[in-house]
Motif scaffolding. Structure first.
Motif, PDB file in Angstrom:
ATOM      1  N   ASP A   1       1.071  -1.455  -0.232  1.00 39.34           N
ATOM      2  CA  ASP A   1      -0.382   0.466  -0.306  1.00 39.34           C
ATOM      3  C   ASP A   1       1.184   1.392   0.216  1.00 39.34           C
ATOM      4  O   ASP A   1       0.066   2.611  -0.716  1.00 39.34           O
ATOM      5  N   TYR A   2       2.494   1.188   0.417  1.00 40.54           N
ATOM      6  CA  TYR A   2       3.122   2.115   0.107  1.00 40.54           C
ATOM      7  C   TYR A   2       4.102   2.355  -0.667  1.00 40.54           C
ATOM      8  O   TYR A   2       3.943   3.423  -0.938  1.00 40.54           O
ATOM      9  N   LEU A   3       3.963   1.439  -1.256  1.00 41.40           N
ATOM     10  CA  LEU A   3       4.940   1.659  -2.489  1.00 41.40           C
ATOM     11  C   LEU A   3       4.230   1.155  -4.141  1.00 41.40           C
ATOM     12  O   LEU A   3       3.891   0.201  -4.241  1.00 41.40           O
ATOM     13  N   SER A   4       3.361   2.461  -4.247  1.00 43.98           N
ATOM     14  CA  SER A   4       1.803   2.367  -5.536  1.00 43.98           C
ATOM     15  C   SER A   4       2.170   3.949  -5.527  1.00 43.98           C
ATOM     16  O   SER A   4       2.766   4.884  -5.584  1.00 43.98           O
ATOM     17  N   PHE A   5       1.238   3.545  -7.074  1.00 49.37           N
ATOM     18  CA  PHE A   5       1.135   5.019  -7.919  1.00 49.37           C
ATOM     19  C   PHE A   5       0.316   5.723  -6.829  1.00 49.37           C
ATOM     20  O   PHE A   5       0.624   7.160  -6.962  1.00 49.37           O
ATOM     21  N   GLU A   6      -0.416   5.647  -6.109  1.00 49.91           N
ATOM     22  CA  GLU A   6      -1.405   6.651  -4.993  1.00 49.91           C
ATOM     23  C   GLU A   6      -0.646   6.890  -4.382  1.00 49.91           C
ATOM     24  O   GLU A   6      -0.517   8.576  -3.469  1.00 49.91           O
TER      25      GLU A   6
ATOM     26  N   ALA B   1       8.459  -2.236  -7.850  1.00 54.69           N
ATOM     27  CA  ALA B   1       9.644  -1.779  -8.775  1.00 54.69           C
ATOM     28  C   ALA B   1       9.015  -1.190 -10.376  1.00 54.69           C
ATOM     29  O   ALA B   1       9.749  -0.233 -10.622  1.00 54.69           O
ATOM     30  N   THR B   2       7.804  -1.431 -10.510  1.00 51.86           N
ATOM     31  CA  THR B   2       7.163  -0.799 -11.628  1.00 51.86           C
ATOM     32  C   THR B   2       7.278   1.105 -11.309  1.00 51.86           C
ATOM     33  O   THR B   2       7.514   1.879 -12.009  1.00 51.86           O
ATOM     34  N   ILE B   3       7.049   1.123  -9.681  1.00 56.20           N
ATOM     35  CA  ILE B   3       6.183   2.301  -9.484  1.00 56.20           C
ATOM     36  C   ILE B   3       7.550   3.225  -9.299  1.00 56.20           C
ATOM     37  O   ILE B   3       8.189   4.304  -9.858  1.00 56.20           O
ATOM     38  N   ALA B   4       8.927   2.240  -9.076  1.00 55.33           N
ATOM     39  CA  ALA B   4      10.304   2.996  -8.617  1.00 55.33           C
ATOM     40  C   ALA B   4      10.995   3.854  -9.934  1.00 55.33           C
ATOM     41  O   ALA B   4      11.429   4.559 -10.439  1.00 55.33           O
TER      42      ALA B   4
ATOM     43  N   GLY C   1      10.973   8.607 -13.787  1.00 58.16           N
ATOM     44  CA  GLY C   1      10.851   9.159 -14.811  1.00 58.16           C
ATOM     45  C   GLY C   1      10.788  10.743 -14.448  1.00 58.16           C
ATOM     46  O   GLY C   1      11.172  10.976 -14.493  1.00 58.16           O
ATOM     47  N   PHE C   2       9.820  10.553 -13.209  1.00 56.47           N
ATOM     48  CA  PHE C   2       8.560  11.699 -13.408  1.00 56.47           C
ATOM     49  C   PHE C   2       9.643  12.166 -11.755  1.00 56.47           C
ATOM     50  O   PHE C   2       9.890  13.911 -12.354  1.00 56.47           O
ATOM     51  N   LEU C   3      10.938  11.981 -11.527  1.00 58.41           N
ATOM     52  CA  LEU C   3      11.725  12.870 -11.206  1.00 58.41           C
ATOM     53  C   LEU C   3      12.927  13.617 -11.527  1.00 58.41           C
ATOM     54  O   LEU C   3      13.598  14.037 -11.903  1.00 58.41           O
ATOM     55  N   PHE C   4      13.519  13.100 -12.326  1.00 53.00           N
ATOM     56  CA  PHE C   4      14.955  13.287 -12.847  1.00 53.00           C
ATOM     57  C   PHE C   4      15.123  12.961 -14.982  1.00 53.00           C
ATOM     58  O   PHE C   4      15.514  13.042 -15.787  1.00 53.00           O
ATOM     59  N   ALA C   5      13.466  12.518 -15.062  1.00 55.91           N
ATOM     60  CA  ALA C   5      12.551  12.847 -16.662  1.00 55.91           C
ATOM     61  C   ALA C   5      13.354  11.987 -17.753  1.00 55.91           C
ATOM     62  O   ALA C   5      14.251  10.644 -17.315  1.00 55.91           O
ATOM     63  N   THR C   6      13.052  11.125 -18.924  1.00 55.96           N
ATOM     64  CA  THR C   6      13.220  10.316 -19.691  1.00 55.96           C
ATOM     65  C   THR C   6      15.447   9.800 -19.856  1.00 55.96           C
ATOM     66  O   THR C   6      15.095   9.125 -19.304  1.00 55.96           O
TER      67      THR C   6
ATOM     68  N   ALA D   1       8.044  10.237 -16.957  1.00 55.06           N
ATOM     69  CA  ALA D   1       8.542  11.233 -17.273  1.00 55.06           C
ATOM     70  C   ALA D   1       7.170  12.381 -18.178  1.00 55.06           C
ATOM     71  O   ALA D   1       7.391  12.971 -17.699  1.00 55.06           O
ATOM     72  N   GLY D   2       5.991  11.263 -18.432  1.00 55.16           N
ATOM     73  CA  GLY D   2       4.582  12.619 -18.314  1.00 55.16           C
ATOM     74  C   GLY D   2       3.362  12.325 -17.256  1.00 55.16           C
ATOM     75  O   GLY D   2       2.768  12.417 -17.382  1.00 55.16           O
ATOM     76  N   LEU D   3       4.187  11.641 -16.775  1.00 54.70           N
ATOM     77  CA  LEU D   3       3.134  11.745 -14.891  1.00 54.70           C
ATOM     78  C   LEU D   3       2.403  12.937 -14.918  1.00 54.70           C
ATOM     79  O   LEU D   3       1.386  13.163 -14.130  1.00 54.70           O
ATOM     80  N   SER D   4       2.950  13.792 -14.542  1.00 56.63           N
ATOM     81  CA  SER D   4       2.735  15.632 -14.277  1.00 56.63           C
ATOM     82  C   SER D   4       1.015  15.252 -14.679  1.00 56.63           C
ATOM     83  O   SER D   4       0.009  16.104 -14.889  1.00 56.63           O
ATOM     84  N   GLU D   5       1.472  15.277 -16.144  1.00 55.47           N
ATOM     85  CA  GLU D   5       0.052  15.706 -17.382  1.00 55.47           C
ATOM     86  C   GLU D   5      -1.223  14.224 -16.715  1.00 55.47           C
ATOM     87  O   GLU D   5      -2.391  14.955 -17.105  1.00 55.47           O
ATOM     88  N   VAL D   6      -0.582  13.458 -15.706  1.00 54.06           N
ATOM     89  CA  VAL D   6      -1.578  12.114 -16.327  1.00 54.06           C
ATOM     90  C   VAL D   6      -2.426  12.555 -14.461  1.00 54.06           C
ATOM     91  O   VAL D   6      -3.360  12.530 -14.317  1.00 54.06           O
ATOM     92  N   PHE D   7      -1.217  13.200 -13.589  1.00 53.55           N
ATOM     93  CA  PHE D   7      -1.901  13.645 -12.408  1.00 53.55           C
ATOM     94  C   PHE D   7      -2.764  15.596 -12.635  1.00 53.55           C
ATOM     95  O   PHE D   7      -3.756  14.949 -11.570  1.00 53.55           O
ATOM     96  N   ALA D   8      -2.559  15.390 -13.554  1.00 53.74           N
ATOM     97  CA  ALA D   8      -3.122  16.610 -13.291  1.00 53.74           C
ATOM     98  C   ALA D   8      -5.265  16.393 -13.748  1.00 53.74           C
ATOM     99  O   ALA D   8      -5.465  16.860 -13.745  1.00 53.74           O
ATOM    100  N   ARG D   9      -4.854  15.180 -14.535  1.00 49.14           N
ATOM    101  CA  ARG D   9      -6.144  14.614 -15.034  1.00 49.14           C
ATOM    102  C   ARG D   9      -6.838  13.948 -13.936  1.00 49.14           C
ATOM    103  O   ARG D   9      -7.542  13.330 -14.274  1.00 49.14           O
ATOM    104  N   GLU D  10      -5.682  13.952 -13.185  1.00 51.39           N
ATOM    105  CA  GLU D  10      -6.693  12.810 -11.874  1.00 51.39           C
ATOM    106  C   GLU D  10      -6.672  11.735 -12.354  1.00 51.39           C
ATOM    107  O   GLU D  10      -7.908   9.940 -12.387  1.00 51.39           O
ATOM    108  N   GLU D  11      -6.186  11.107 -13.556  1.00 53.93           N
ATOM    109  CA  GLU D  11      -6.046   9.293 -14.161  1.00 53.93           C
ATOM    110  C   GLU D  11      -4.729   8.219 -13.323  1.00 53.93           C
ATOM    111  O   GLU D  11      -3.498   8.671 -12.920  1.00 53.93           O
TER     112      GLU D  11
END
Length: 230
Positions: free
Chosen positions: A23-28, A67-70, A75-80, A184-194
């Motif tokens: 529950d801690y190492l998750s996308f949420e 591992a997938t979330i990591a 990508g989210f923190l350091f770009a592609t 690397a594209g998660l910022s847009e995903v977060f903005a759409r709440e997806e």
């Protein structure tokens, strides 16, 4: 028993982690803490890189969930790039930990037994030995092979450490690049709440080139087989 302690420790930590950390190492969790993570990265870039790599190594080395979330986080923190470099390096180190633990605890003795055995077991061992590079790249490039299994098999058949490290680092780059770019594209995903599409690796435009690389890795085995036949 002493030689098997590292492998036993990995198994215990993996089992405990599967029930306590999922529950801690998750996308949420990543979504909820994204602003804090970005702020810490901006204030302490080098420290963030080191902590991230260490955390990733622990996750992979002890087969913990996430591992997938990591990879997405890299990508989210350091770009592609250089995110993919950090991801692949950390994953390779973690995989090497499992490889060494398995080889030290079981692999050396099992490989020796296979070498002195007869029949199908010896034939399988000889086939792997003759085509080690191809087999190693195949199990990394084919998405259907679980990462943990791809770390154990080479250890149990006596693959040299340098071959395991090189094939792991190079073999996981294609898949790592895909998931790092998604991160690397998660910022847009977060903005759409997806949530991100983690099945993207099975999309034809991604899967087919990877299968092409796998076929290229298998080509030496195929040519060797036909040469023997003639």
């Amino acid at each position: 028993m002493l030689r098997r302690l590292p492998l036993i420790a990995i198994a215990i930590v993996a089992l405990v982690g599967a029930f306590t950390l999922r529950d801690y190492l998750s996308f949420e969790t990543l979504a909820q803490n994204r602003e804090a993570l970005l702020a810490f990265r901006d204030a302490n870039y080098l420290m963030t890189v080191l902590v991230f790599i260490l955390a990733y190594v622990v996750i992979v080395g002890f087969s913990l969930p996430g591992a997938t979330i990591a990879t997405l986080t890299g990508g989210f923190l350091f770009a592609t790039f250089p995110g993919v470099l950090f991801n692949v390096t950390a994953a390779t180190i973690g995989a090497t930990i499992i490889f060494l633990a398995a080889r030290w605890g079981l692999g050396e003795k099992l490989a020796a037994r296979m070498e002195t055995s007869e029949g199908k077991i010896k034939a399988i061992k000889d086939g792997i030995d003759e085509n080690q590079w191809s087999v190693l790249f195949l199990i990394r490039l084919v998405p259907a092979v679980p990462f943990f299994v791809a770390n154990l098999i080479p250890a149990l058949v006596g693959v040299p450490l340098h071959r395991f490290v090189i094939s792991t680092f190079l073999g996981i780059i294609p898949g790592g690049l895909v998931y790092t770019s998604v991160g690397a594209g998660l910022s847009e995903v977060f903005a759409r709440e997806e949530t991100p599409d983690l099945g993207i690796i099975f999309e034809p435009h991604i899967l087919l080139p990877m299968l092409g690389l796998a076929a290229l890795a298998a080509l030496p085995m195929v040519l060797k087989h036909f040469r023997k036949g003639t």
